[in-house]
Structure formats: C-alpha cells, structure tokens
Design an enzyme around this catalytic site. Structure first.
Site, mmCIF file in Angstrom:
data_model
loop_
_atom_site.group_PDB
_atom_site.id
_atom_site.type_symbol
_atom_site.label_atom_id
_atom_site.label_comp_id
_atom_site.label_asym_id
_atom_site.label_seq_id
_atom_site.Cartn_x
_atom_site.Cartn_y
_atom_site.Cartn_z
ATOM 1 C CG ASP A 333 -2.025 1.158 1.307
ATOM 2 O OD1 ASP A 333 -2.568 1.241 0.162
ATOM 3 O OD2 ASP A 333 -2.516 1.378 2.179
ATOM 4 C CG ASP A 639 -2.599 1.777 6.431
ATOM 5 O OD1 ASP A 639 -3.269 1.644 5.389
ATOM 6 O OD2 ASP A 639 -1.914 3.064 6.693
ATOM 7 C CG ASP A 643 -4.680 -2.102 2.794
ATOM 8 O OD1 ASP A 643 -5.105 -2.112 1.606
ATOM 9 O OD2 ASP A 643 -4.524 -1.253 3.767
#
Length: 905
Positions: A333, A639, A643
């Site tokens: 990410d 986070d 996700d």
C-alpha cells in the site's frame, strides 16, 4: 441483501430526491411503524458473526499429520504387546507436539471482530420529525442520519445536505486527505473514492456537518462487503509447510513400506516369532520418523520471531517467519507504508524562483533549498512573506509531546506550518506581530480561507487568502517579486503549476491585499472584488519515507519485485513510485480497468505492471490471487480495513502497528511496530536466515533417523537381536533434536544473503546433494552403531551393555556431525567451525550430561534398559566420533574440488 436498491442504478449515481422516493421516506424521516417493519425485513445493522472452531477442535486438528498417524499406529502396536514404557514415550512425544502446535495458533480469525468493532455504537437520526439518538444496530434503510465532526458514520448513506463536510476515508480507499463531500450524483462506474455523494459506514467525519439517508446496513455496506470477502478468503499454506507436508507424505510412505518389508522378511523369510518381528517393525518405524522435527521447526521459527521483533517486525503466525525468506513479490500500500501518511510541502513557487523543501512528515527537520543550496530568509524576501502568510492564514498547531511531533488540525494546514518552521520562523512569534482580527473559514463551496491581520508597529492591515489555485488566481491581478509587484503572468503560472501537479503534488496558492487601517471585519466582497497580489504557490504531497527508498532498492537487489497497490489517484501513485524507484514503464493501471479482465488476462497483466491506483478491496484481492496463480510468493502490506482481505490471502500479510486498523492487524501474519517499509526488508533477511538454519537442522536430523533405521534393518536382515529398542530410539531422537539440532537455529546469516534471488517455492526442501549427504552420514552412523553392537556381542557381554555402547556411539557420531553441519560445504576444521558458536558448545555440554544420566542414573537404567560403561568403551566411542567428523570433512573437500573443476562452478 440488506438495504439494496430495487433498481440496477447504484445510489451514488442518483439524485437525492430520487433516492428518497425509492426508499419511501419524507423529509420528516421514517415513522415508528416503518422502522419496525424494515428492521424485521432487513435485520439489525451489524455484521454477521463467523463460525468459530472451539479449543477442543483446534487441539484435535494438531494430530492431523501423516507422521503423527504413523506414530499413533506404533503406539497402538506396542500397547497391544503390553510394552507400556514404549507406548508412554511415543504418546508423550505426540502430545508434546500437539500442545506446541495448539499454543502456536494465534488469534487468526479476529479480523472480523475488529471490523465489527469499527461500526458506530450510536447514531443521531430524524424519526417522526424529531431528532433522537439510537443504537447504530437499530438503523434501517430509509433512516435520516445527521452527521457532525468527530462522528463515525453508522451506515452507508446517500448524502442529502452538506455544510463543509469532509470525511476521512483512508480506511477504505487509502487516500491520505479527507474527502470533500457534496450532494450531486456522479457516474455509475465512479471509483469508491470518487463517490462524493456517499458517506460510508465506519469512516470518520473530519469536518463540517451533513445529513444523509441510510441506503445500506450490515453486510450490504462497503465495510460489510469487506467483512464478507474476508470470511471467504482462504489462507494459503506456506512454502515450508507445503514442502514439509510433501516430505512427510513421502517419508511416511517409505517408512510404512520399509517396516512392512522388514516384518515380512523377518516373519516369513527368517521365521522369527510374530511378536518379536512386529516389535522390530515398530522399532524401525519409530527410528525412521524424525519425531523432533516439528519441535525443532517451531523453536527455530520462534528464535526467528525474537530476532525480527528486535528489528520492529512482530510475527503473529510462526510459519510466516520462513515464508518471508521465499517472498518473490511485495505488494505494498502507499499511504502510511511507503509514506508516513503525513502531508508535506515539497515545492514553493514564487514569481521568480522555485524552491524545494526537504524533510518528510510533521517533524520540522529539513530546510528550504534553491538551486541545491539551503536558503536564508533574509536574502529571499518574497519567500519569507509567503511563509508568514501561510502561518497566519492557518488554524493548525504542531505540538511536541511523547518524544514526537503531533498535529492538531487539518493535515494540509499542518504541512504549511511545518514548512514555516523549517525556514526558521516561529508560528507564535509571527502571530504576535500580526494579530488576527477576523476570519472567513475554509468552505468546500468556495475553496478558500481568508484572514485579516494588523501589524503592531506600523498599523498596517493585511488580508491573506489561501486556497485552490484556480480560485486564488481568479481574484489576483498582480504578482509579488523582489523588486515589487508586477502584472500577473497567468499563463506562466499555470504552466509551472501543471509541472508540479504532474509530480502528484496538490497545489495551494497564497495571496495578500492591503486593507484600510480602520477595517476590523471581513466580508466575501473583500475577496470577490479582486485586486489581490499572488505571493506563492505550494506543492503538497504525502512523500515517501527516505528509508523506504533504500529498502525498495535492497529488495530489488534481492530479486524481489515491489508493486504498489493504492486507493489513491494515478498521478500521485506514479509520482511516489518514481521517487521510490518502483517501475512505472508498464504504466499505472486504475482499478476499474481490472474489472473486465479474466483471471488469465489479469495474471498476464501483473507480470508487466507494478503500479495500480484507485484499487478497491476486491481489486487488491484479485491482484494477490493473480500473482499467486503465476507462481509468486506474495507479501502484502497495508493498514486500512480495505486491505484486510488481501492481507489474509497473501502468503505473508504485513500490517502497520501504529496507524494500522485493528482489522488489518488481525488479518495479517506480521505487524510492523514502526509502520516502516524498511522493516520488511530486515524481516526478509531474517526469514532467509531462518530457512537456511531450518535446512541445516533438517539435514542434521535426517541422518540420525536414517542411521537408527538402517541399524534395525541390518539386525533383522542378519537375524540378530535388535541393537536399539523403541524407547531408546525415541530418547536419542528427542534429546539430540532438542539440544544439538536446536543449536543450529542460532547460526547467523550467511554472507550475501540479501544479494541472492528468492528460492523457488516449488523446489523441494532437500536437493539431490542433501539427500546424498543424509544417506552418506546415515551409512557412517550405521557402521559406528551396528559395528559397536557386534563388537560388544562378540565379547559375550550382556545385551543391555551392548545396546548402551551402540546408543552412545550413535550419539557421539551425531555430536561430531553437528560441527560438520554448521557449514554445508565450507570446512568446519578451523577455530570458527569448532569454537565459533557458543550455542553449539552449550548444546554439546547439555547432551553429554543427559547421556551420562541415561547411562549411569539407576531410574533411567531401569526405564530404558541401559548399563554403565568403562573407559575402554568410551575410548572406542570417542574414536568413532573423530573418524566420522574427518570423513564428512573429506567429502566436503571432494565436492568443493568438483565444483571448482566444473565450468561455471
């Protein structure tokens, strides 16, 4: 499905009046009767609880292993023969392994609980024309919900009214800036982050007020969809577990065949007694099974966990330690992982100059540079004026506490405050010299903020304007230079701003205007009348961590491909990827472009593209699956709640410990204590070291079992008494595994461990060479163990003494081979090899004590059928250990010589 539209048109693409008509709700809200009826039809606004395995079932699951099955059959056989000591020892080993496995299973399924905990506990609604606070679980489609700053959105809402409403959707989209909301409809195929007329369950109201109608509750919300995805995701087994499972099946088959052949040969070929032959077959099975292997694997992985914890990587599931060593692709990410999720001013443009700002995040470390040189404000008056303006036209505060810098206020305004501090300005001192008289707060409707200030000394009054460049430039007719003001060159400014925006930076313009000395208040006409002077334009971005740039490079040197999968915009994603050195030659693919692709097309695409933008949870999950379908071992970092499904599916899910959501942490196998991508590179290095040490431990354990099995087979084939009893075999297997092979778990990393390519996850854990080594050492142990047994029998000693000599010869051979095993091919006949590992020396010392007790302690003599030895026997045993060590070192030397003689070797 709860709260879904009866029409195929999604809520975000429909006007508010149409939505209210569809849900049959008036401006007064639902009536009590409607609420009761809809609650019965749609159910409560909560996520469904997943089925859970109880402790007993989890414990029984630990016995589902082929090697364990063979041991249980052996225990049953010895029990039928009433050899209770053998039965007890075998069952003890089985239970110990089961307990270790049971304790190692963490809170694997708590991700759903964490997501449920993110839902708002209360909601302010309008029912029967009256405001009332109700439990969020009681919300139904059609309820009118009132939102204000600080609220967590209780369900998916179609917004009806917005007053400067901004919502932080980072948990769903990964965007680092709160989203300005409005009530207009957008395209039906708009990405999640572009649905400005929606407020999603679980997101946080950062600013302003709003009203919306509930269109989705429970599992029908976006967060509910993620929860459903998470429940459907299957966690993959790790490469090591796959290899061990395959090895276990192969070994079990071989053991059963060998034991069967031994029984058949002894009973029908040699006409031995049935019970005696069965006991020999059981002894062979017990000897061949490396009982200590599960324990040594667990302990080696646990040592890896401790090493990683020191480097800020917290492991939640033990097998993930080794999997990290075989990772071929890291999907990361952007927000909060490669970046700090802290907005930072990176560029400042004045009419004549362009400045770069160094430093990352809210810590005011760094400076302002021009042409590579740090600037002094007194030599750059226009820059100084711009920085004073952005400090004055600002409501954010930066505070130092708990050893770190913390922002109170809007992230964009915080970035401007930090820029002023980097230049050496003191925000409080500037405010003292220019006290504020009035303010027009920022509104998303007009996209600017205005403040009025006066100067204590000269009585001068100034209006400062800060906002979107298109709004600020529209009211400016001049630009500030070192030599005074001049007419605004708008085309040149737009060209320069386009170049900055192409680097993924958000733009903010600053202007000023002198006001009459008696002015005390502000009004919109003061701005709309124009006549302002443009001072500067700021470029703001959530930049990559400086250490992340080095970590990406290190991963690439280790043969690991780094891919960025973010919910942010494509332009921003490309800019960050370019700074990090992540390949963008294949382009940046937006999430909606993935939807029409088949699984095969997506698998082909992920080989060519390394940056994906505007990705939803489904997109992230599909990308991870596509990479795995292409044979990749995937680590996924993240986070947000968005996700969690991909984190669970990945071979190694990596969550952020500081800013990560609880849902992401629970779904992940590893948590970064410092939220730093660089810690992943350290974890990969430790993972590779763990795998190397596991390989050494397995290569050490196998000859132990092989030597014992061959000894028993040789006795049966030659028609001799068994040299080793099942309980004695288990003693040797367990004490050598717990002491000697454990020492190998402490070996340091091999040189160049991060300069070699990831190992092939499909490759067997034992190569042809390692199988040869295991066989070679097994034959040496057979020669020493069986040879000593025959030598003692020839002297006519009691069987207990002959077996005790044989067992101690076996253990001495294993001690010698431990020193060989520290280096698979490199020589161990040197000071480093013999004395360089404290763990090895301690393990040998512990084993010597254990073997002394085994040989001389009366209780153990009674339990295991051993007898005391004399100096003559010990001298022979010690000589065997030295000979075995020398022969293995000679074999290593021959292989090194052969490698040097082979082209490319």
């Amino acid at each position: 499905m709860r709260g879904t539209s009866s029409s195929a048109t999604p809520w975000h693409s429909r006007e508010p009046a149409e939505v209210l008509a569809e849900l049959a709700v008036s401006e007064q809200g639902l009536s009590g009767e409607q609420v009761v009826e809809r609650l019965a039809r749609h159910g409560e606004n909560r996520l469904p609880a997943p089925p859970r395995s109880g402790p007993l079932r989890r414990f029984l699951r630990q016995f589902h292993n082929v090697l364990i099955y063979v041991l249980l059959v052996a225990a049953l056989g010895t029990a039928l023969l009433q050899h209770w000591v053998d039965t007890g020892v075998i069952l003890g080993v089985v239970v110990i392994n089961a307990v270790v496995g049971f304790l190692q299973e963490g809170k694997a399924e708590q991700a759903l609980e964490a997501i449920r905990g993110m839902l708002s506990p209360k909601a302010l609604v309008l029912r029967d024309g009256q405001r009332r606070t109700v439990p969020a679980e009681q919300l139904v489609p059609g309820d009118l919900v009132l939102l204000q700053a600080g609220d967590r959105v209780p369900a998916d809402l179609r917004l009806l009214r917005c007053h400067n409403l901004r919502i932080d959707e980072a948990m769903l989209t990964g965007e680092s800036v709160a989203v300005d909301k409005q009530t207009g409809a957008v395209d039906a195929d708009a990405d999640l982050g572009d649905r400005r007329g929606m407020a999603f369950s679980g997101t946080l109201v950062a600013f302003g007020q709003g009203r919306g109608v509930v269109v989705g509750t429970g599992a029908a919300t976006e967060i509910g969809r993620i929860s459903t995805l998470l429940g459907e995701v299957e966690t993959l087994t790790t490469p090591l577990l796959r290899e061990i499972a395959a090895f276990g099946r192969w070994l079990s088959g071989a053991i059963v065949v060998l034991a069967g052949m031994t029984f058949a040969f002894g009973y029908w070929g040699r006409h031995y007694d049935l019970l005696e032959t069965f006991l020999a077959a059981v002894s062979l099975a017990v000897a061949a099974i490396p009982e200590g292997l599960p324990a040594i694997m667990t302990i080696t992985l646990a040592i890896g966990v401790q090493r990683m914890a020191v480097r800020n990587a917290i492991i939640r599931r033990l097998p993930a330690v080794e999997t990290l060593g075989s990772v071929t692709t890291i999907c990361t990410d952007k927000t909060g992982t490669l970046t700090r999720n802290e907005m930072t001013v990176k560029t400042l443009l004045t009419a004549e100059e362009s400045y770069e700002v160094s430093g990352v995040g809210y810590a005011p470390h760094g400076g302002i540079h021009h042409a590579g040189e740090e600037v002094a404000l007194e030599q750059h008056p226009v820059l100084a004026e711009a920085l004073r303006a952005i400090l004055l036209c600002n409501d954010a505060e930066l505070q130092r506490r708990d050893g770190g810098w913390h922002l109170e206020g809007d992230p964009t305004e915080g970035a401007l405050v930090v820029a002023g501090l980097k230049a050496g300005l003191d925000a409080r001192e500037v405010a003292r010299h220019y006290p504020r008289d009035d303010v027009i707060p920022f509104e998303s409707l007009y996209k600017f903020m205005v403040t009025l200030h006066h100067h204590h000394e000269g009585g001068q009054r100034l209006l400062f304007l800060k906002g979107a460049p298109e709004r600020v430039l529209a009211v400016c007719d001049r630009e500030r230079t070192r030599d005074g003001d001049r007419p605004l060159d708008r085309p040149r400014w737009e060209q320069r701003m386009d170049a900055i925006a192409a680097r993924g930076q958000r733009l903010l313009a600053v202007a000023l205007k002198p006001m009459e000395e008696d002015r005390r208040t502000l009004a919109f006409p003061d701005v709309e009348a124009g006549g302002l002077t443009l001072v500067a334009v700021c470029g703001i971005i959530d930049p990559p961590r400086e250490e992340a740039i080095a970590a990406v490079r290190q991963c690439q040197q280790a043969g690991i491909v780094v891919k960025m999968i973010t919910g942010d915009h494509a332009v921003t994603a490309r800019a960050i990827a370019d700074e990090l050195g992540i390949r963008t030659a294949g382009g940046v693919v937006p999430g909606h472009a993935l939807e029409p692709l088949s699984d095969e097309e997506l698998t082909a695409l992920v080989r060519e593209v390394d940056v994906f933008a505007r990705a939803t949870p489904e997109h992230k999950l599909r990308l991870v699956r596509a990479l795995q379908a292409g044979g990749q071992v995937v680590a996924m970092t993240g986070d947000g709640v968005n996700d969690a499904p991909a984190l669970k599916r990945a071979d190694v899910g990596v969550a952020m410990g500081i800013k990560g959501s609880e849902a992401a942490r629970e779904a992940a196998a590893m948590v970064l204590a410092d939220d730093n991508f660089a810690s992943i590179a350290h974890a990969v290095e430790e993972g590779r070291t763990v795998y190397d040490n596991l390989r050494k431990a397995i290569l050490y354990i196998l000859p132990t079992s092989g030597g014992e099995a061959l000894t028993i087979m040789a006795a049966v084939l030659l028609g001799l008494t068994l040299p080793l009893l099942p309980a004695q075999v288990l003693w040797v297997n367990m004490v050598t595994a717990v002491t000697l092979s454990l020492a190998l778990a402490f070996e340091p990393a091999e040189p160049g461990v991060m300069r070699r390519r990831p190992r092939d996850p499909g490759a067997p854990i034992l190569s042809g060479f390692l199988v040869w080594r295991a066989g070679f050492v097994s034959l040496l142990l057979l020669a020493g163990t069986f040879g000593h047994f025959l030598w003692m029998e020839r002297q006519g000693v009691e069987i207990e003494l002959a077996r005790t000599v044989a067992i101690n010869a076996l253990v001495m051979g294993e001690i010698a081979y431990l020193f060989n095993s520290r280096y698979i091919l490199e020589p161990a006949w040197n000071r480093a090899g013999l004395l360089g590992s404290r763990a090895v020396l301690v393990a040998v010392g512990v084993l010597v004590v254990l073997q002394a007790l085994f040989t001389y302690a009366p209780p153990l003599q009674l339990l295991f059928g051993t007898a005391p030895l004399g100096a003559k026997e010990w001298a022979s045993i010690l000589a065997f250990g030295v000979i075995l060590f020398a022969l293995v070192e000679l074999e290593k030397a021959l292989f090194r010589w052969r490698q040097r003689g082979t082209p490319g070797g």
